[in-house]
Design a protein around this motif. Sequence first.
Motif, PDB file in Angstrom:
ATOM      1  N   ARG A 199     -15.282   3.802  -4.142  1.00 41.94           N
ATOM      2  CA  ARG A 199     -14.823   2.387  -3.411  1.00 41.94           C
ATOM      3  C   ARG A 199     -14.254   1.457  -3.642  1.00 41.94           C
ATOM      4  NH1 ARG A 199     -19.180   2.114  -0.545  1.00 41.94           N
ATOM      5  NH2 ARG A 199     -19.865   0.667  -1.461  1.00 41.94           N
ATOM      6  N   ALA A 200     -14.271   1.170  -4.880  1.00 49.20           N
ATOM      7  CA  ALA A 200     -14.192   0.047  -5.128  1.00 49.20           C
ATOM      8  C   ALA A 200     -12.772   0.124  -5.519  1.00 49.20           C
ATOM      9  CB  ALA A 200     -14.938  -0.515  -7.300  1.00 49.20           C
ATOM     10  N   PHE A 201     -13.034   0.953  -6.681  1.00 48.35           N
ATOM     11  CA  PHE A 201     -11.231   1.679  -7.478  1.00 48.35           C
ATOM     12  C   PHE A 201     -10.637   1.026  -6.423  1.00 48.35           C
ATOM     13  CE2 PHE A 201      -8.015   4.038  -8.636  1.00 48.35           C
ATOM     14  CZ  PHE A 201      -7.248   3.643  -9.822  1.00 48.35           C
ATOM     15  N   MET A 202     -10.444   2.055  -5.061  1.00 47.17           N
ATOM     16  CA  MET A 202      -9.541   2.076  -3.770  1.00 47.17           C
ATOM     17  C   MET A 202      -9.400   1.270  -3.648  1.00 47.17           C
ATOM     18  SD  MET A 202     -10.508   6.196  -1.942  1.00 47.17           S
ATOM     19  CE  MET A 202      -9.294   6.236  -0.891  1.00 47.17           C
ATOM     20  N   ASP A 203     -10.451   0.094  -3.044  1.00 45.52           N
ATOM     21  CA  ASP A 203     -10.249  -1.474  -2.411  1.00 45.52           C
ATOM     22  C   ASP A 203      -9.319  -1.719  -4.094  1.00 45.52           C
ATOM     23  OD1 ASP A 203     -11.697  -0.953  -0.225  1.00 45.52           O
ATOM     24  OD2 ASP A 203     -13.397  -1.902  -1.363  1.00 45.52           O
ATOM     25  N   HIS A 204      -9.404  -2.109  -4.665  1.00 45.34           N
ATOM     26  CA  HIS A 204      -8.425  -2.761  -5.825  1.00 45.34           C
ATOM     27  C   HIS A 204      -7.150  -2.414  -5.647  1.00 45.34           C
ATOM     28  CE1 HIS A 204      -7.896  -4.368  -9.567  1.00 45.34           C
ATOM     29  NE2 HIS A 204      -7.356  -3.155 -10.361  1.00 45.34           N
ATOM     30  N   VAL A 205      -6.516  -0.994  -6.074  1.00 40.69           N
ATOM     31  CA  VAL A 205      -5.672  -0.363  -6.054  1.00 40.69           C
ATOM     32  C   VAL A 205      -4.855  -0.563  -5.148  1.00 40.69           C
ATOM     33  CG1 VAL A 205      -3.970   1.809  -5.990  1.00 40.69           C
ATOM     34  CG2 VAL A 205      -6.178   1.583  -7.730  1.00 40.69           C
ATOM     35  N   ALA A 206      -5.302  -0.955  -3.861  1.00 41.14           N
ATOM     36  CA  ALA A 206      -5.084  -0.730  -2.522  1.00 41.14           C
ATOM     37  C   ALA A 206      -4.146  -2.284  -2.480  1.00 41.14           C
ATOM     38  CB  ALA A 206      -5.673  -1.174  -1.170  1.00 41.14           C
ATOM     39  N   ALA A 207      -5.653  -2.948  -3.225  1.00 42.69           N
ATOM     40  CA  ALA A 207      -4.944  -4.562  -3.321  1.00 42.69           C
ATOM     41  C   ALA A 207      -3.745  -4.750  -4.233  1.00 42.69           C
ATOM     42  CB  ALA A 207      -6.185  -5.507  -3.484  1.00 42.69           C
ATOM     43  N   GLU A 208      -3.513  -4.433  -5.273  1.00 41.00           N
ATOM     44  CA  GLU A 208      -2.584  -4.550  -5.426  1.00 41.00           C
ATOM     45  C   GLU A 208      -1.503  -4.259  -5.613  1.00 41.00           C
ATOM     46  OE1 GLU A 208      -2.544  -4.962  -9.957  1.00 41.00           O
ATOM     47  OE2 GLU A 208      -4.525  -6.763  -9.748  1.00 41.00           O
ATOM     48  N   VAL A 209      -1.614  -3.050  -5.135  1.00 42.64           N
ATOM     49  CA  VAL A 209      -0.051  -2.642  -4.408  1.00 42.64           C
ATOM     50  C   VAL A 209       1.212  -3.102  -3.015  1.00 42.64           C
ATOM     51  CG1 VAL A 209       0.876  -0.302  -3.211  1.00 42.64           C
ATOM     52  CG2 VAL A 209      -0.306  -0.218  -5.310  1.00 42.64           C
ATOM     53  N   ALA A 210      -0.353  -3.958  -2.931  1.00 43.74           N
ATOM     54  CA  ALA A 210       0.036  -5.063  -1.443  1.00 43.74           C
ATOM     55  C   ALA A 210       1.442  -5.936  -1.436  1.00 43.74           C
ATOM     56  CB  ALA A 210      -0.793  -5.152  -1.138  1.00 43.74           C
ATOM     57  N   PRO A 211       0.930  -6.083  -3.084  1.00 41.80           N
ATOM     58  CA  PRO A 211       2.437  -7.211  -2.938  1.00 41.80           C
ATOM     59  C   PRO A 211       3.456  -6.732  -3.862  1.00 41.80           C
ATOM     60  CG  PRO A 211       0.785  -7.167  -4.810  1.00 41.80           C
ATOM     61  CD  PRO A 211       0.602  -7.176  -3.796  1.00 41.80           C
ATOM     62  N   LEU A 212       2.970  -5.180  -4.065  1.00 50.17           N
ATOM     63  CA  LEU A 212       4.252  -4.377  -5.149  1.00 50.17           C
ATOM     64  C   LEU A 212       5.791  -3.894  -3.518  1.00 50.17           C
ATOM     65  CD1 LEU A 212       2.509  -3.037  -7.765  1.00 50.17           C
ATOM     66  CD2 LEU A 212       4.443  -5.024  -7.483  1.00 50.17           C
ATOM     67  N   ARG A 213       4.966  -3.925  -2.263  1.00 51.86           N
ATOM     68  CA  ARG A 213       5.548  -3.029  -1.228  1.00 51.86           C
ATOM     69  C   ARG A 213       7.219  -3.404  -1.947  1.00 51.86           C
ATOM     70  NH1 ARG A 213       1.216  -3.082   3.164  1.00 51.86           N
ATOM     71  NH2 ARG A 213       0.060  -2.023   2.212  1.00 51.86           N
ATOM     72  N   PRO A 214       7.823  -3.991  -1.702  1.00 53.45           N
ATOM     73  CA  PRO A 214       9.108  -5.121  -0.986  1.00 53.45           C
ATOM     74  C   PRO A 214       9.722  -4.260  -2.176  1.00 53.45           C
ATOM     75  CG  PRO A 214       7.589  -7.140  -1.274  1.00 53.45           C
ATOM     76  CD  PRO A 214       6.789  -6.144  -1.245  1.00 53.45           C
ATOM     77  N   ALA A 215       9.527  -3.920  -3.456  1.00 49.35           N
ATOM     78  CA  ALA A 215       9.794  -3.466  -4.653  1.00 49.35           C
ATOM     79  C   ALA A 215       9.944  -1.611  -4.718  1.00 49.35           C
ATOM     80  CB  ALA A 215       9.584  -3.933  -6.166  1.00 49.35           C
ATOM     81  N   MET A 216       8.814  -1.240  -4.054  1.00 53.80           N
ATOM     82  CA  MET A 216       8.562   0.055  -3.858  1.00 53.80           C
ATOM     83  C   MET A 216       9.722   0.215  -2.967  1.00 53.80           C
ATOM     84  SD  MET A 216       4.733   0.449  -4.449  1.00 53.80           S
ATOM     85  CE  MET A 216       4.323   1.944  -3.325  1.00 53.80           C
ATOM     86  N   GLU A 217      10.324  -0.303  -1.999  1.00 53.60           N
ATOM     87  CA  GLU A 217      10.838   0.164  -0.414  1.00 53.60           C
ATOM     88  C   GLU A 217      12.212   0.026  -0.743  1.00 53.60           C
ATOM     89  OE1 GLU A 217       8.891  -2.507   2.228  1.00 53.60           O
ATOM     90  OE2 GLU A 217       7.289  -0.592   2.346  1.00 53.60           O
ATOM     91  N   GLY A 218      12.489  -1.049  -2.169  1.00 52.80           N
ATOM     92  CA  GLY A 218      13.807  -0.780  -2.737  1.00 52.80           C
ATOM     93  C   GLY A 218      14.575  -2.389  -1.896  1.00 52.80           C
ATOM     94  N   ARG A 219      13.662  -3.376  -1.562  1.00 53.38           N
ATOM     95  CA  ARG A 219      13.913  -4.741  -0.601  1.00 53.38           C
ATOM     96  C   ARG A 219      14.185  -5.894  -2.241  1.00 53.38           C
ATOM     97  NH1 ARG A 219      10.202  -6.451   2.363  1.00 53.38           N
ATOM     98  NH2 ARG A 219       8.722  -4.725   2.387  1.00 53.38           N
ATOM     99  N   ALA A 220      15.022  -6.496  -1.943  1.00 53.62           N
ATOM    100  CA  ALA A 220      15.426  -7.793  -2.801  1.00 53.62           C
ATOM    101  C   ALA A 220      14.705  -8.382  -2.722  1.00 53.62           C
ATOM    102  CB  ALA A 220      16.794  -8.372  -2.005  1.00 53.62           C
ATOM    103  N   GLY A 221      13.854  -8.896  -4.236  1.00 53.24           N
ATOM    104  CA  GLY A 221      12.850 -10.388  -4.267  1.00 53.24           C
ATOM    105  C   GLY A 221      11.444  -9.790  -4.701  1.00 53.24           C
ATOM    106  N   GLY A 222      10.925  -7.914  -4.166  1.00 52.69           N
ATOM    107  CA  GLY A 222       9.936  -7.612  -4.281  1.00 52.69           C
ATOM    108  C   GLY A 222      10.239  -6.934  -6.272  1.00 52.69           C
ATOM    109  N   ARG A 223       8.956  -8.342  -6.262  1.00 49.75           N
ATOM    110  CA  ARG A 223       8.563  -7.994  -8.281  1.00 49.75           C
ATOM    111  C   ARG A 223       7.795  -6.801  -8.539  1.00 49.75           C
ATOM    112  NH1 ARG A 223       3.077  -7.953  -9.375  1.00 49.75           N
ATOM    113  NH2 ARG A 223       1.166  -8.573  -7.721  1.00 49.75           N
ATOM    114  N   SER A 224       8.040  -6.557  -9.222  1.00 52.29           N
ATOM    115  CA  SER A 224       7.582  -5.416 -10.172  1.00 52.29           C
ATOM    116  C   SER A 224       5.714  -5.363 -11.032  1.00 52.29           C
ATOM    117  CB  SER A 224       8.064  -4.596 -11.623  1.00 52.29           C
ATOM    118  OG  SER A 224       8.169  -6.027 -12.774  1.00 52.29           O
ATOM    119  N   ALA A 225       4.922  -4.383 -11.659  1.00 49.91           N
ATOM    120  CA  ALA A 225       3.628  -4.564 -11.683  1.00 49.91           C
ATOM    121  C   ALA A 225       3.363  -5.382 -13.197  1.00 49.91           C
ATOM    122  CB  ALA A 225       3.088  -2.955 -11.790  1.00 49.91           C
TER     123      ALA A 225
END
Length: 295
Positions: A269-295
């Motif tokens: 549960r801790a790992f899944m919560d952590h990864v989900a929170a870390e991925v959230a700000p990466l979604r613009p980059a993952m979706e190919g939208r300008a302004g997305g930041r990388s990991a």
Amino acid sequence: MPVVWDEFRLVRAIADRGGLAPAAAHLGINPSTAFRRLAAVEAELGARLFERHRSGYVPTPAGEAMAAAAARMEEEVARFDREVADRAQTPSGLLRVTAAATLVTDLLMPMLGRFRARFRQVQIELITSEEALNLSRRDADVALRATREPPSNLVGRRLGTIAWAVYGPAQGKADDADADWVSPSEAVAGGLFARFVAARAGPERVALRLNSVQGLCEAICEGVGIGPLPCYRGDRIAGLRRLSGPEPELAGTLWLLTHPDLRHAARVRAFMDHVAAEVAPLRPAMEGRAGGRSA
């Protein structure tokens, strides 16, 4: 023969409720069963535990002592359960995580460092694999997968869409209509990428085929050919330029999956919560939208 725990529970239930019928209902047994068990306990102890009155069952001194002992035993059991639950709420132990190599290097590895900084009692075993490991057999505890159809026997979280586009070297020709291509082979993703490339270039123009998506980026950077890449990776490499918008037919979905039996384990549960929170700000980059930041 020593009196067993269930008989202590029976005596306490009768003492607390004043009779066989309500005690039997509380314990989920028949009154006749409760009667036989009480008689057997009294015979074993050689002492009466209750006085039978019209108003109900009244414990004798021996009955009171046995009911009090049962109360202490129940409290010890409850205390043990709380201690185990508290320990279980602290993420610890070995966590086996599997992901494809590209997801490990581009997304997961920075997250693992930050996870370990927070949860020092969790040890991670990372299994890099292009194949979907069997979580039901406990080949791994958690899987990070890019797939459109996650297995129905697993549970987890949809983290977002992974957009793909066509990329070429930054110093390539302005017109890439006749450029060579690099492509994953038919063995990758059910031939999805191979079909995409085949629809845009004849077989003579496919300069390199790979049996995984690992190495695609390096091949394009070296000028072997143009080809598809996930936008979160291609957009952040200075030596590449995007030659198309996100290609809908190549879009995938990023999932974080586990087996239902493990979803409440503290480390999972801790790992899944952590990864989900870390991925959230990466979604613009993952979706190919300008302004997305990388990991």
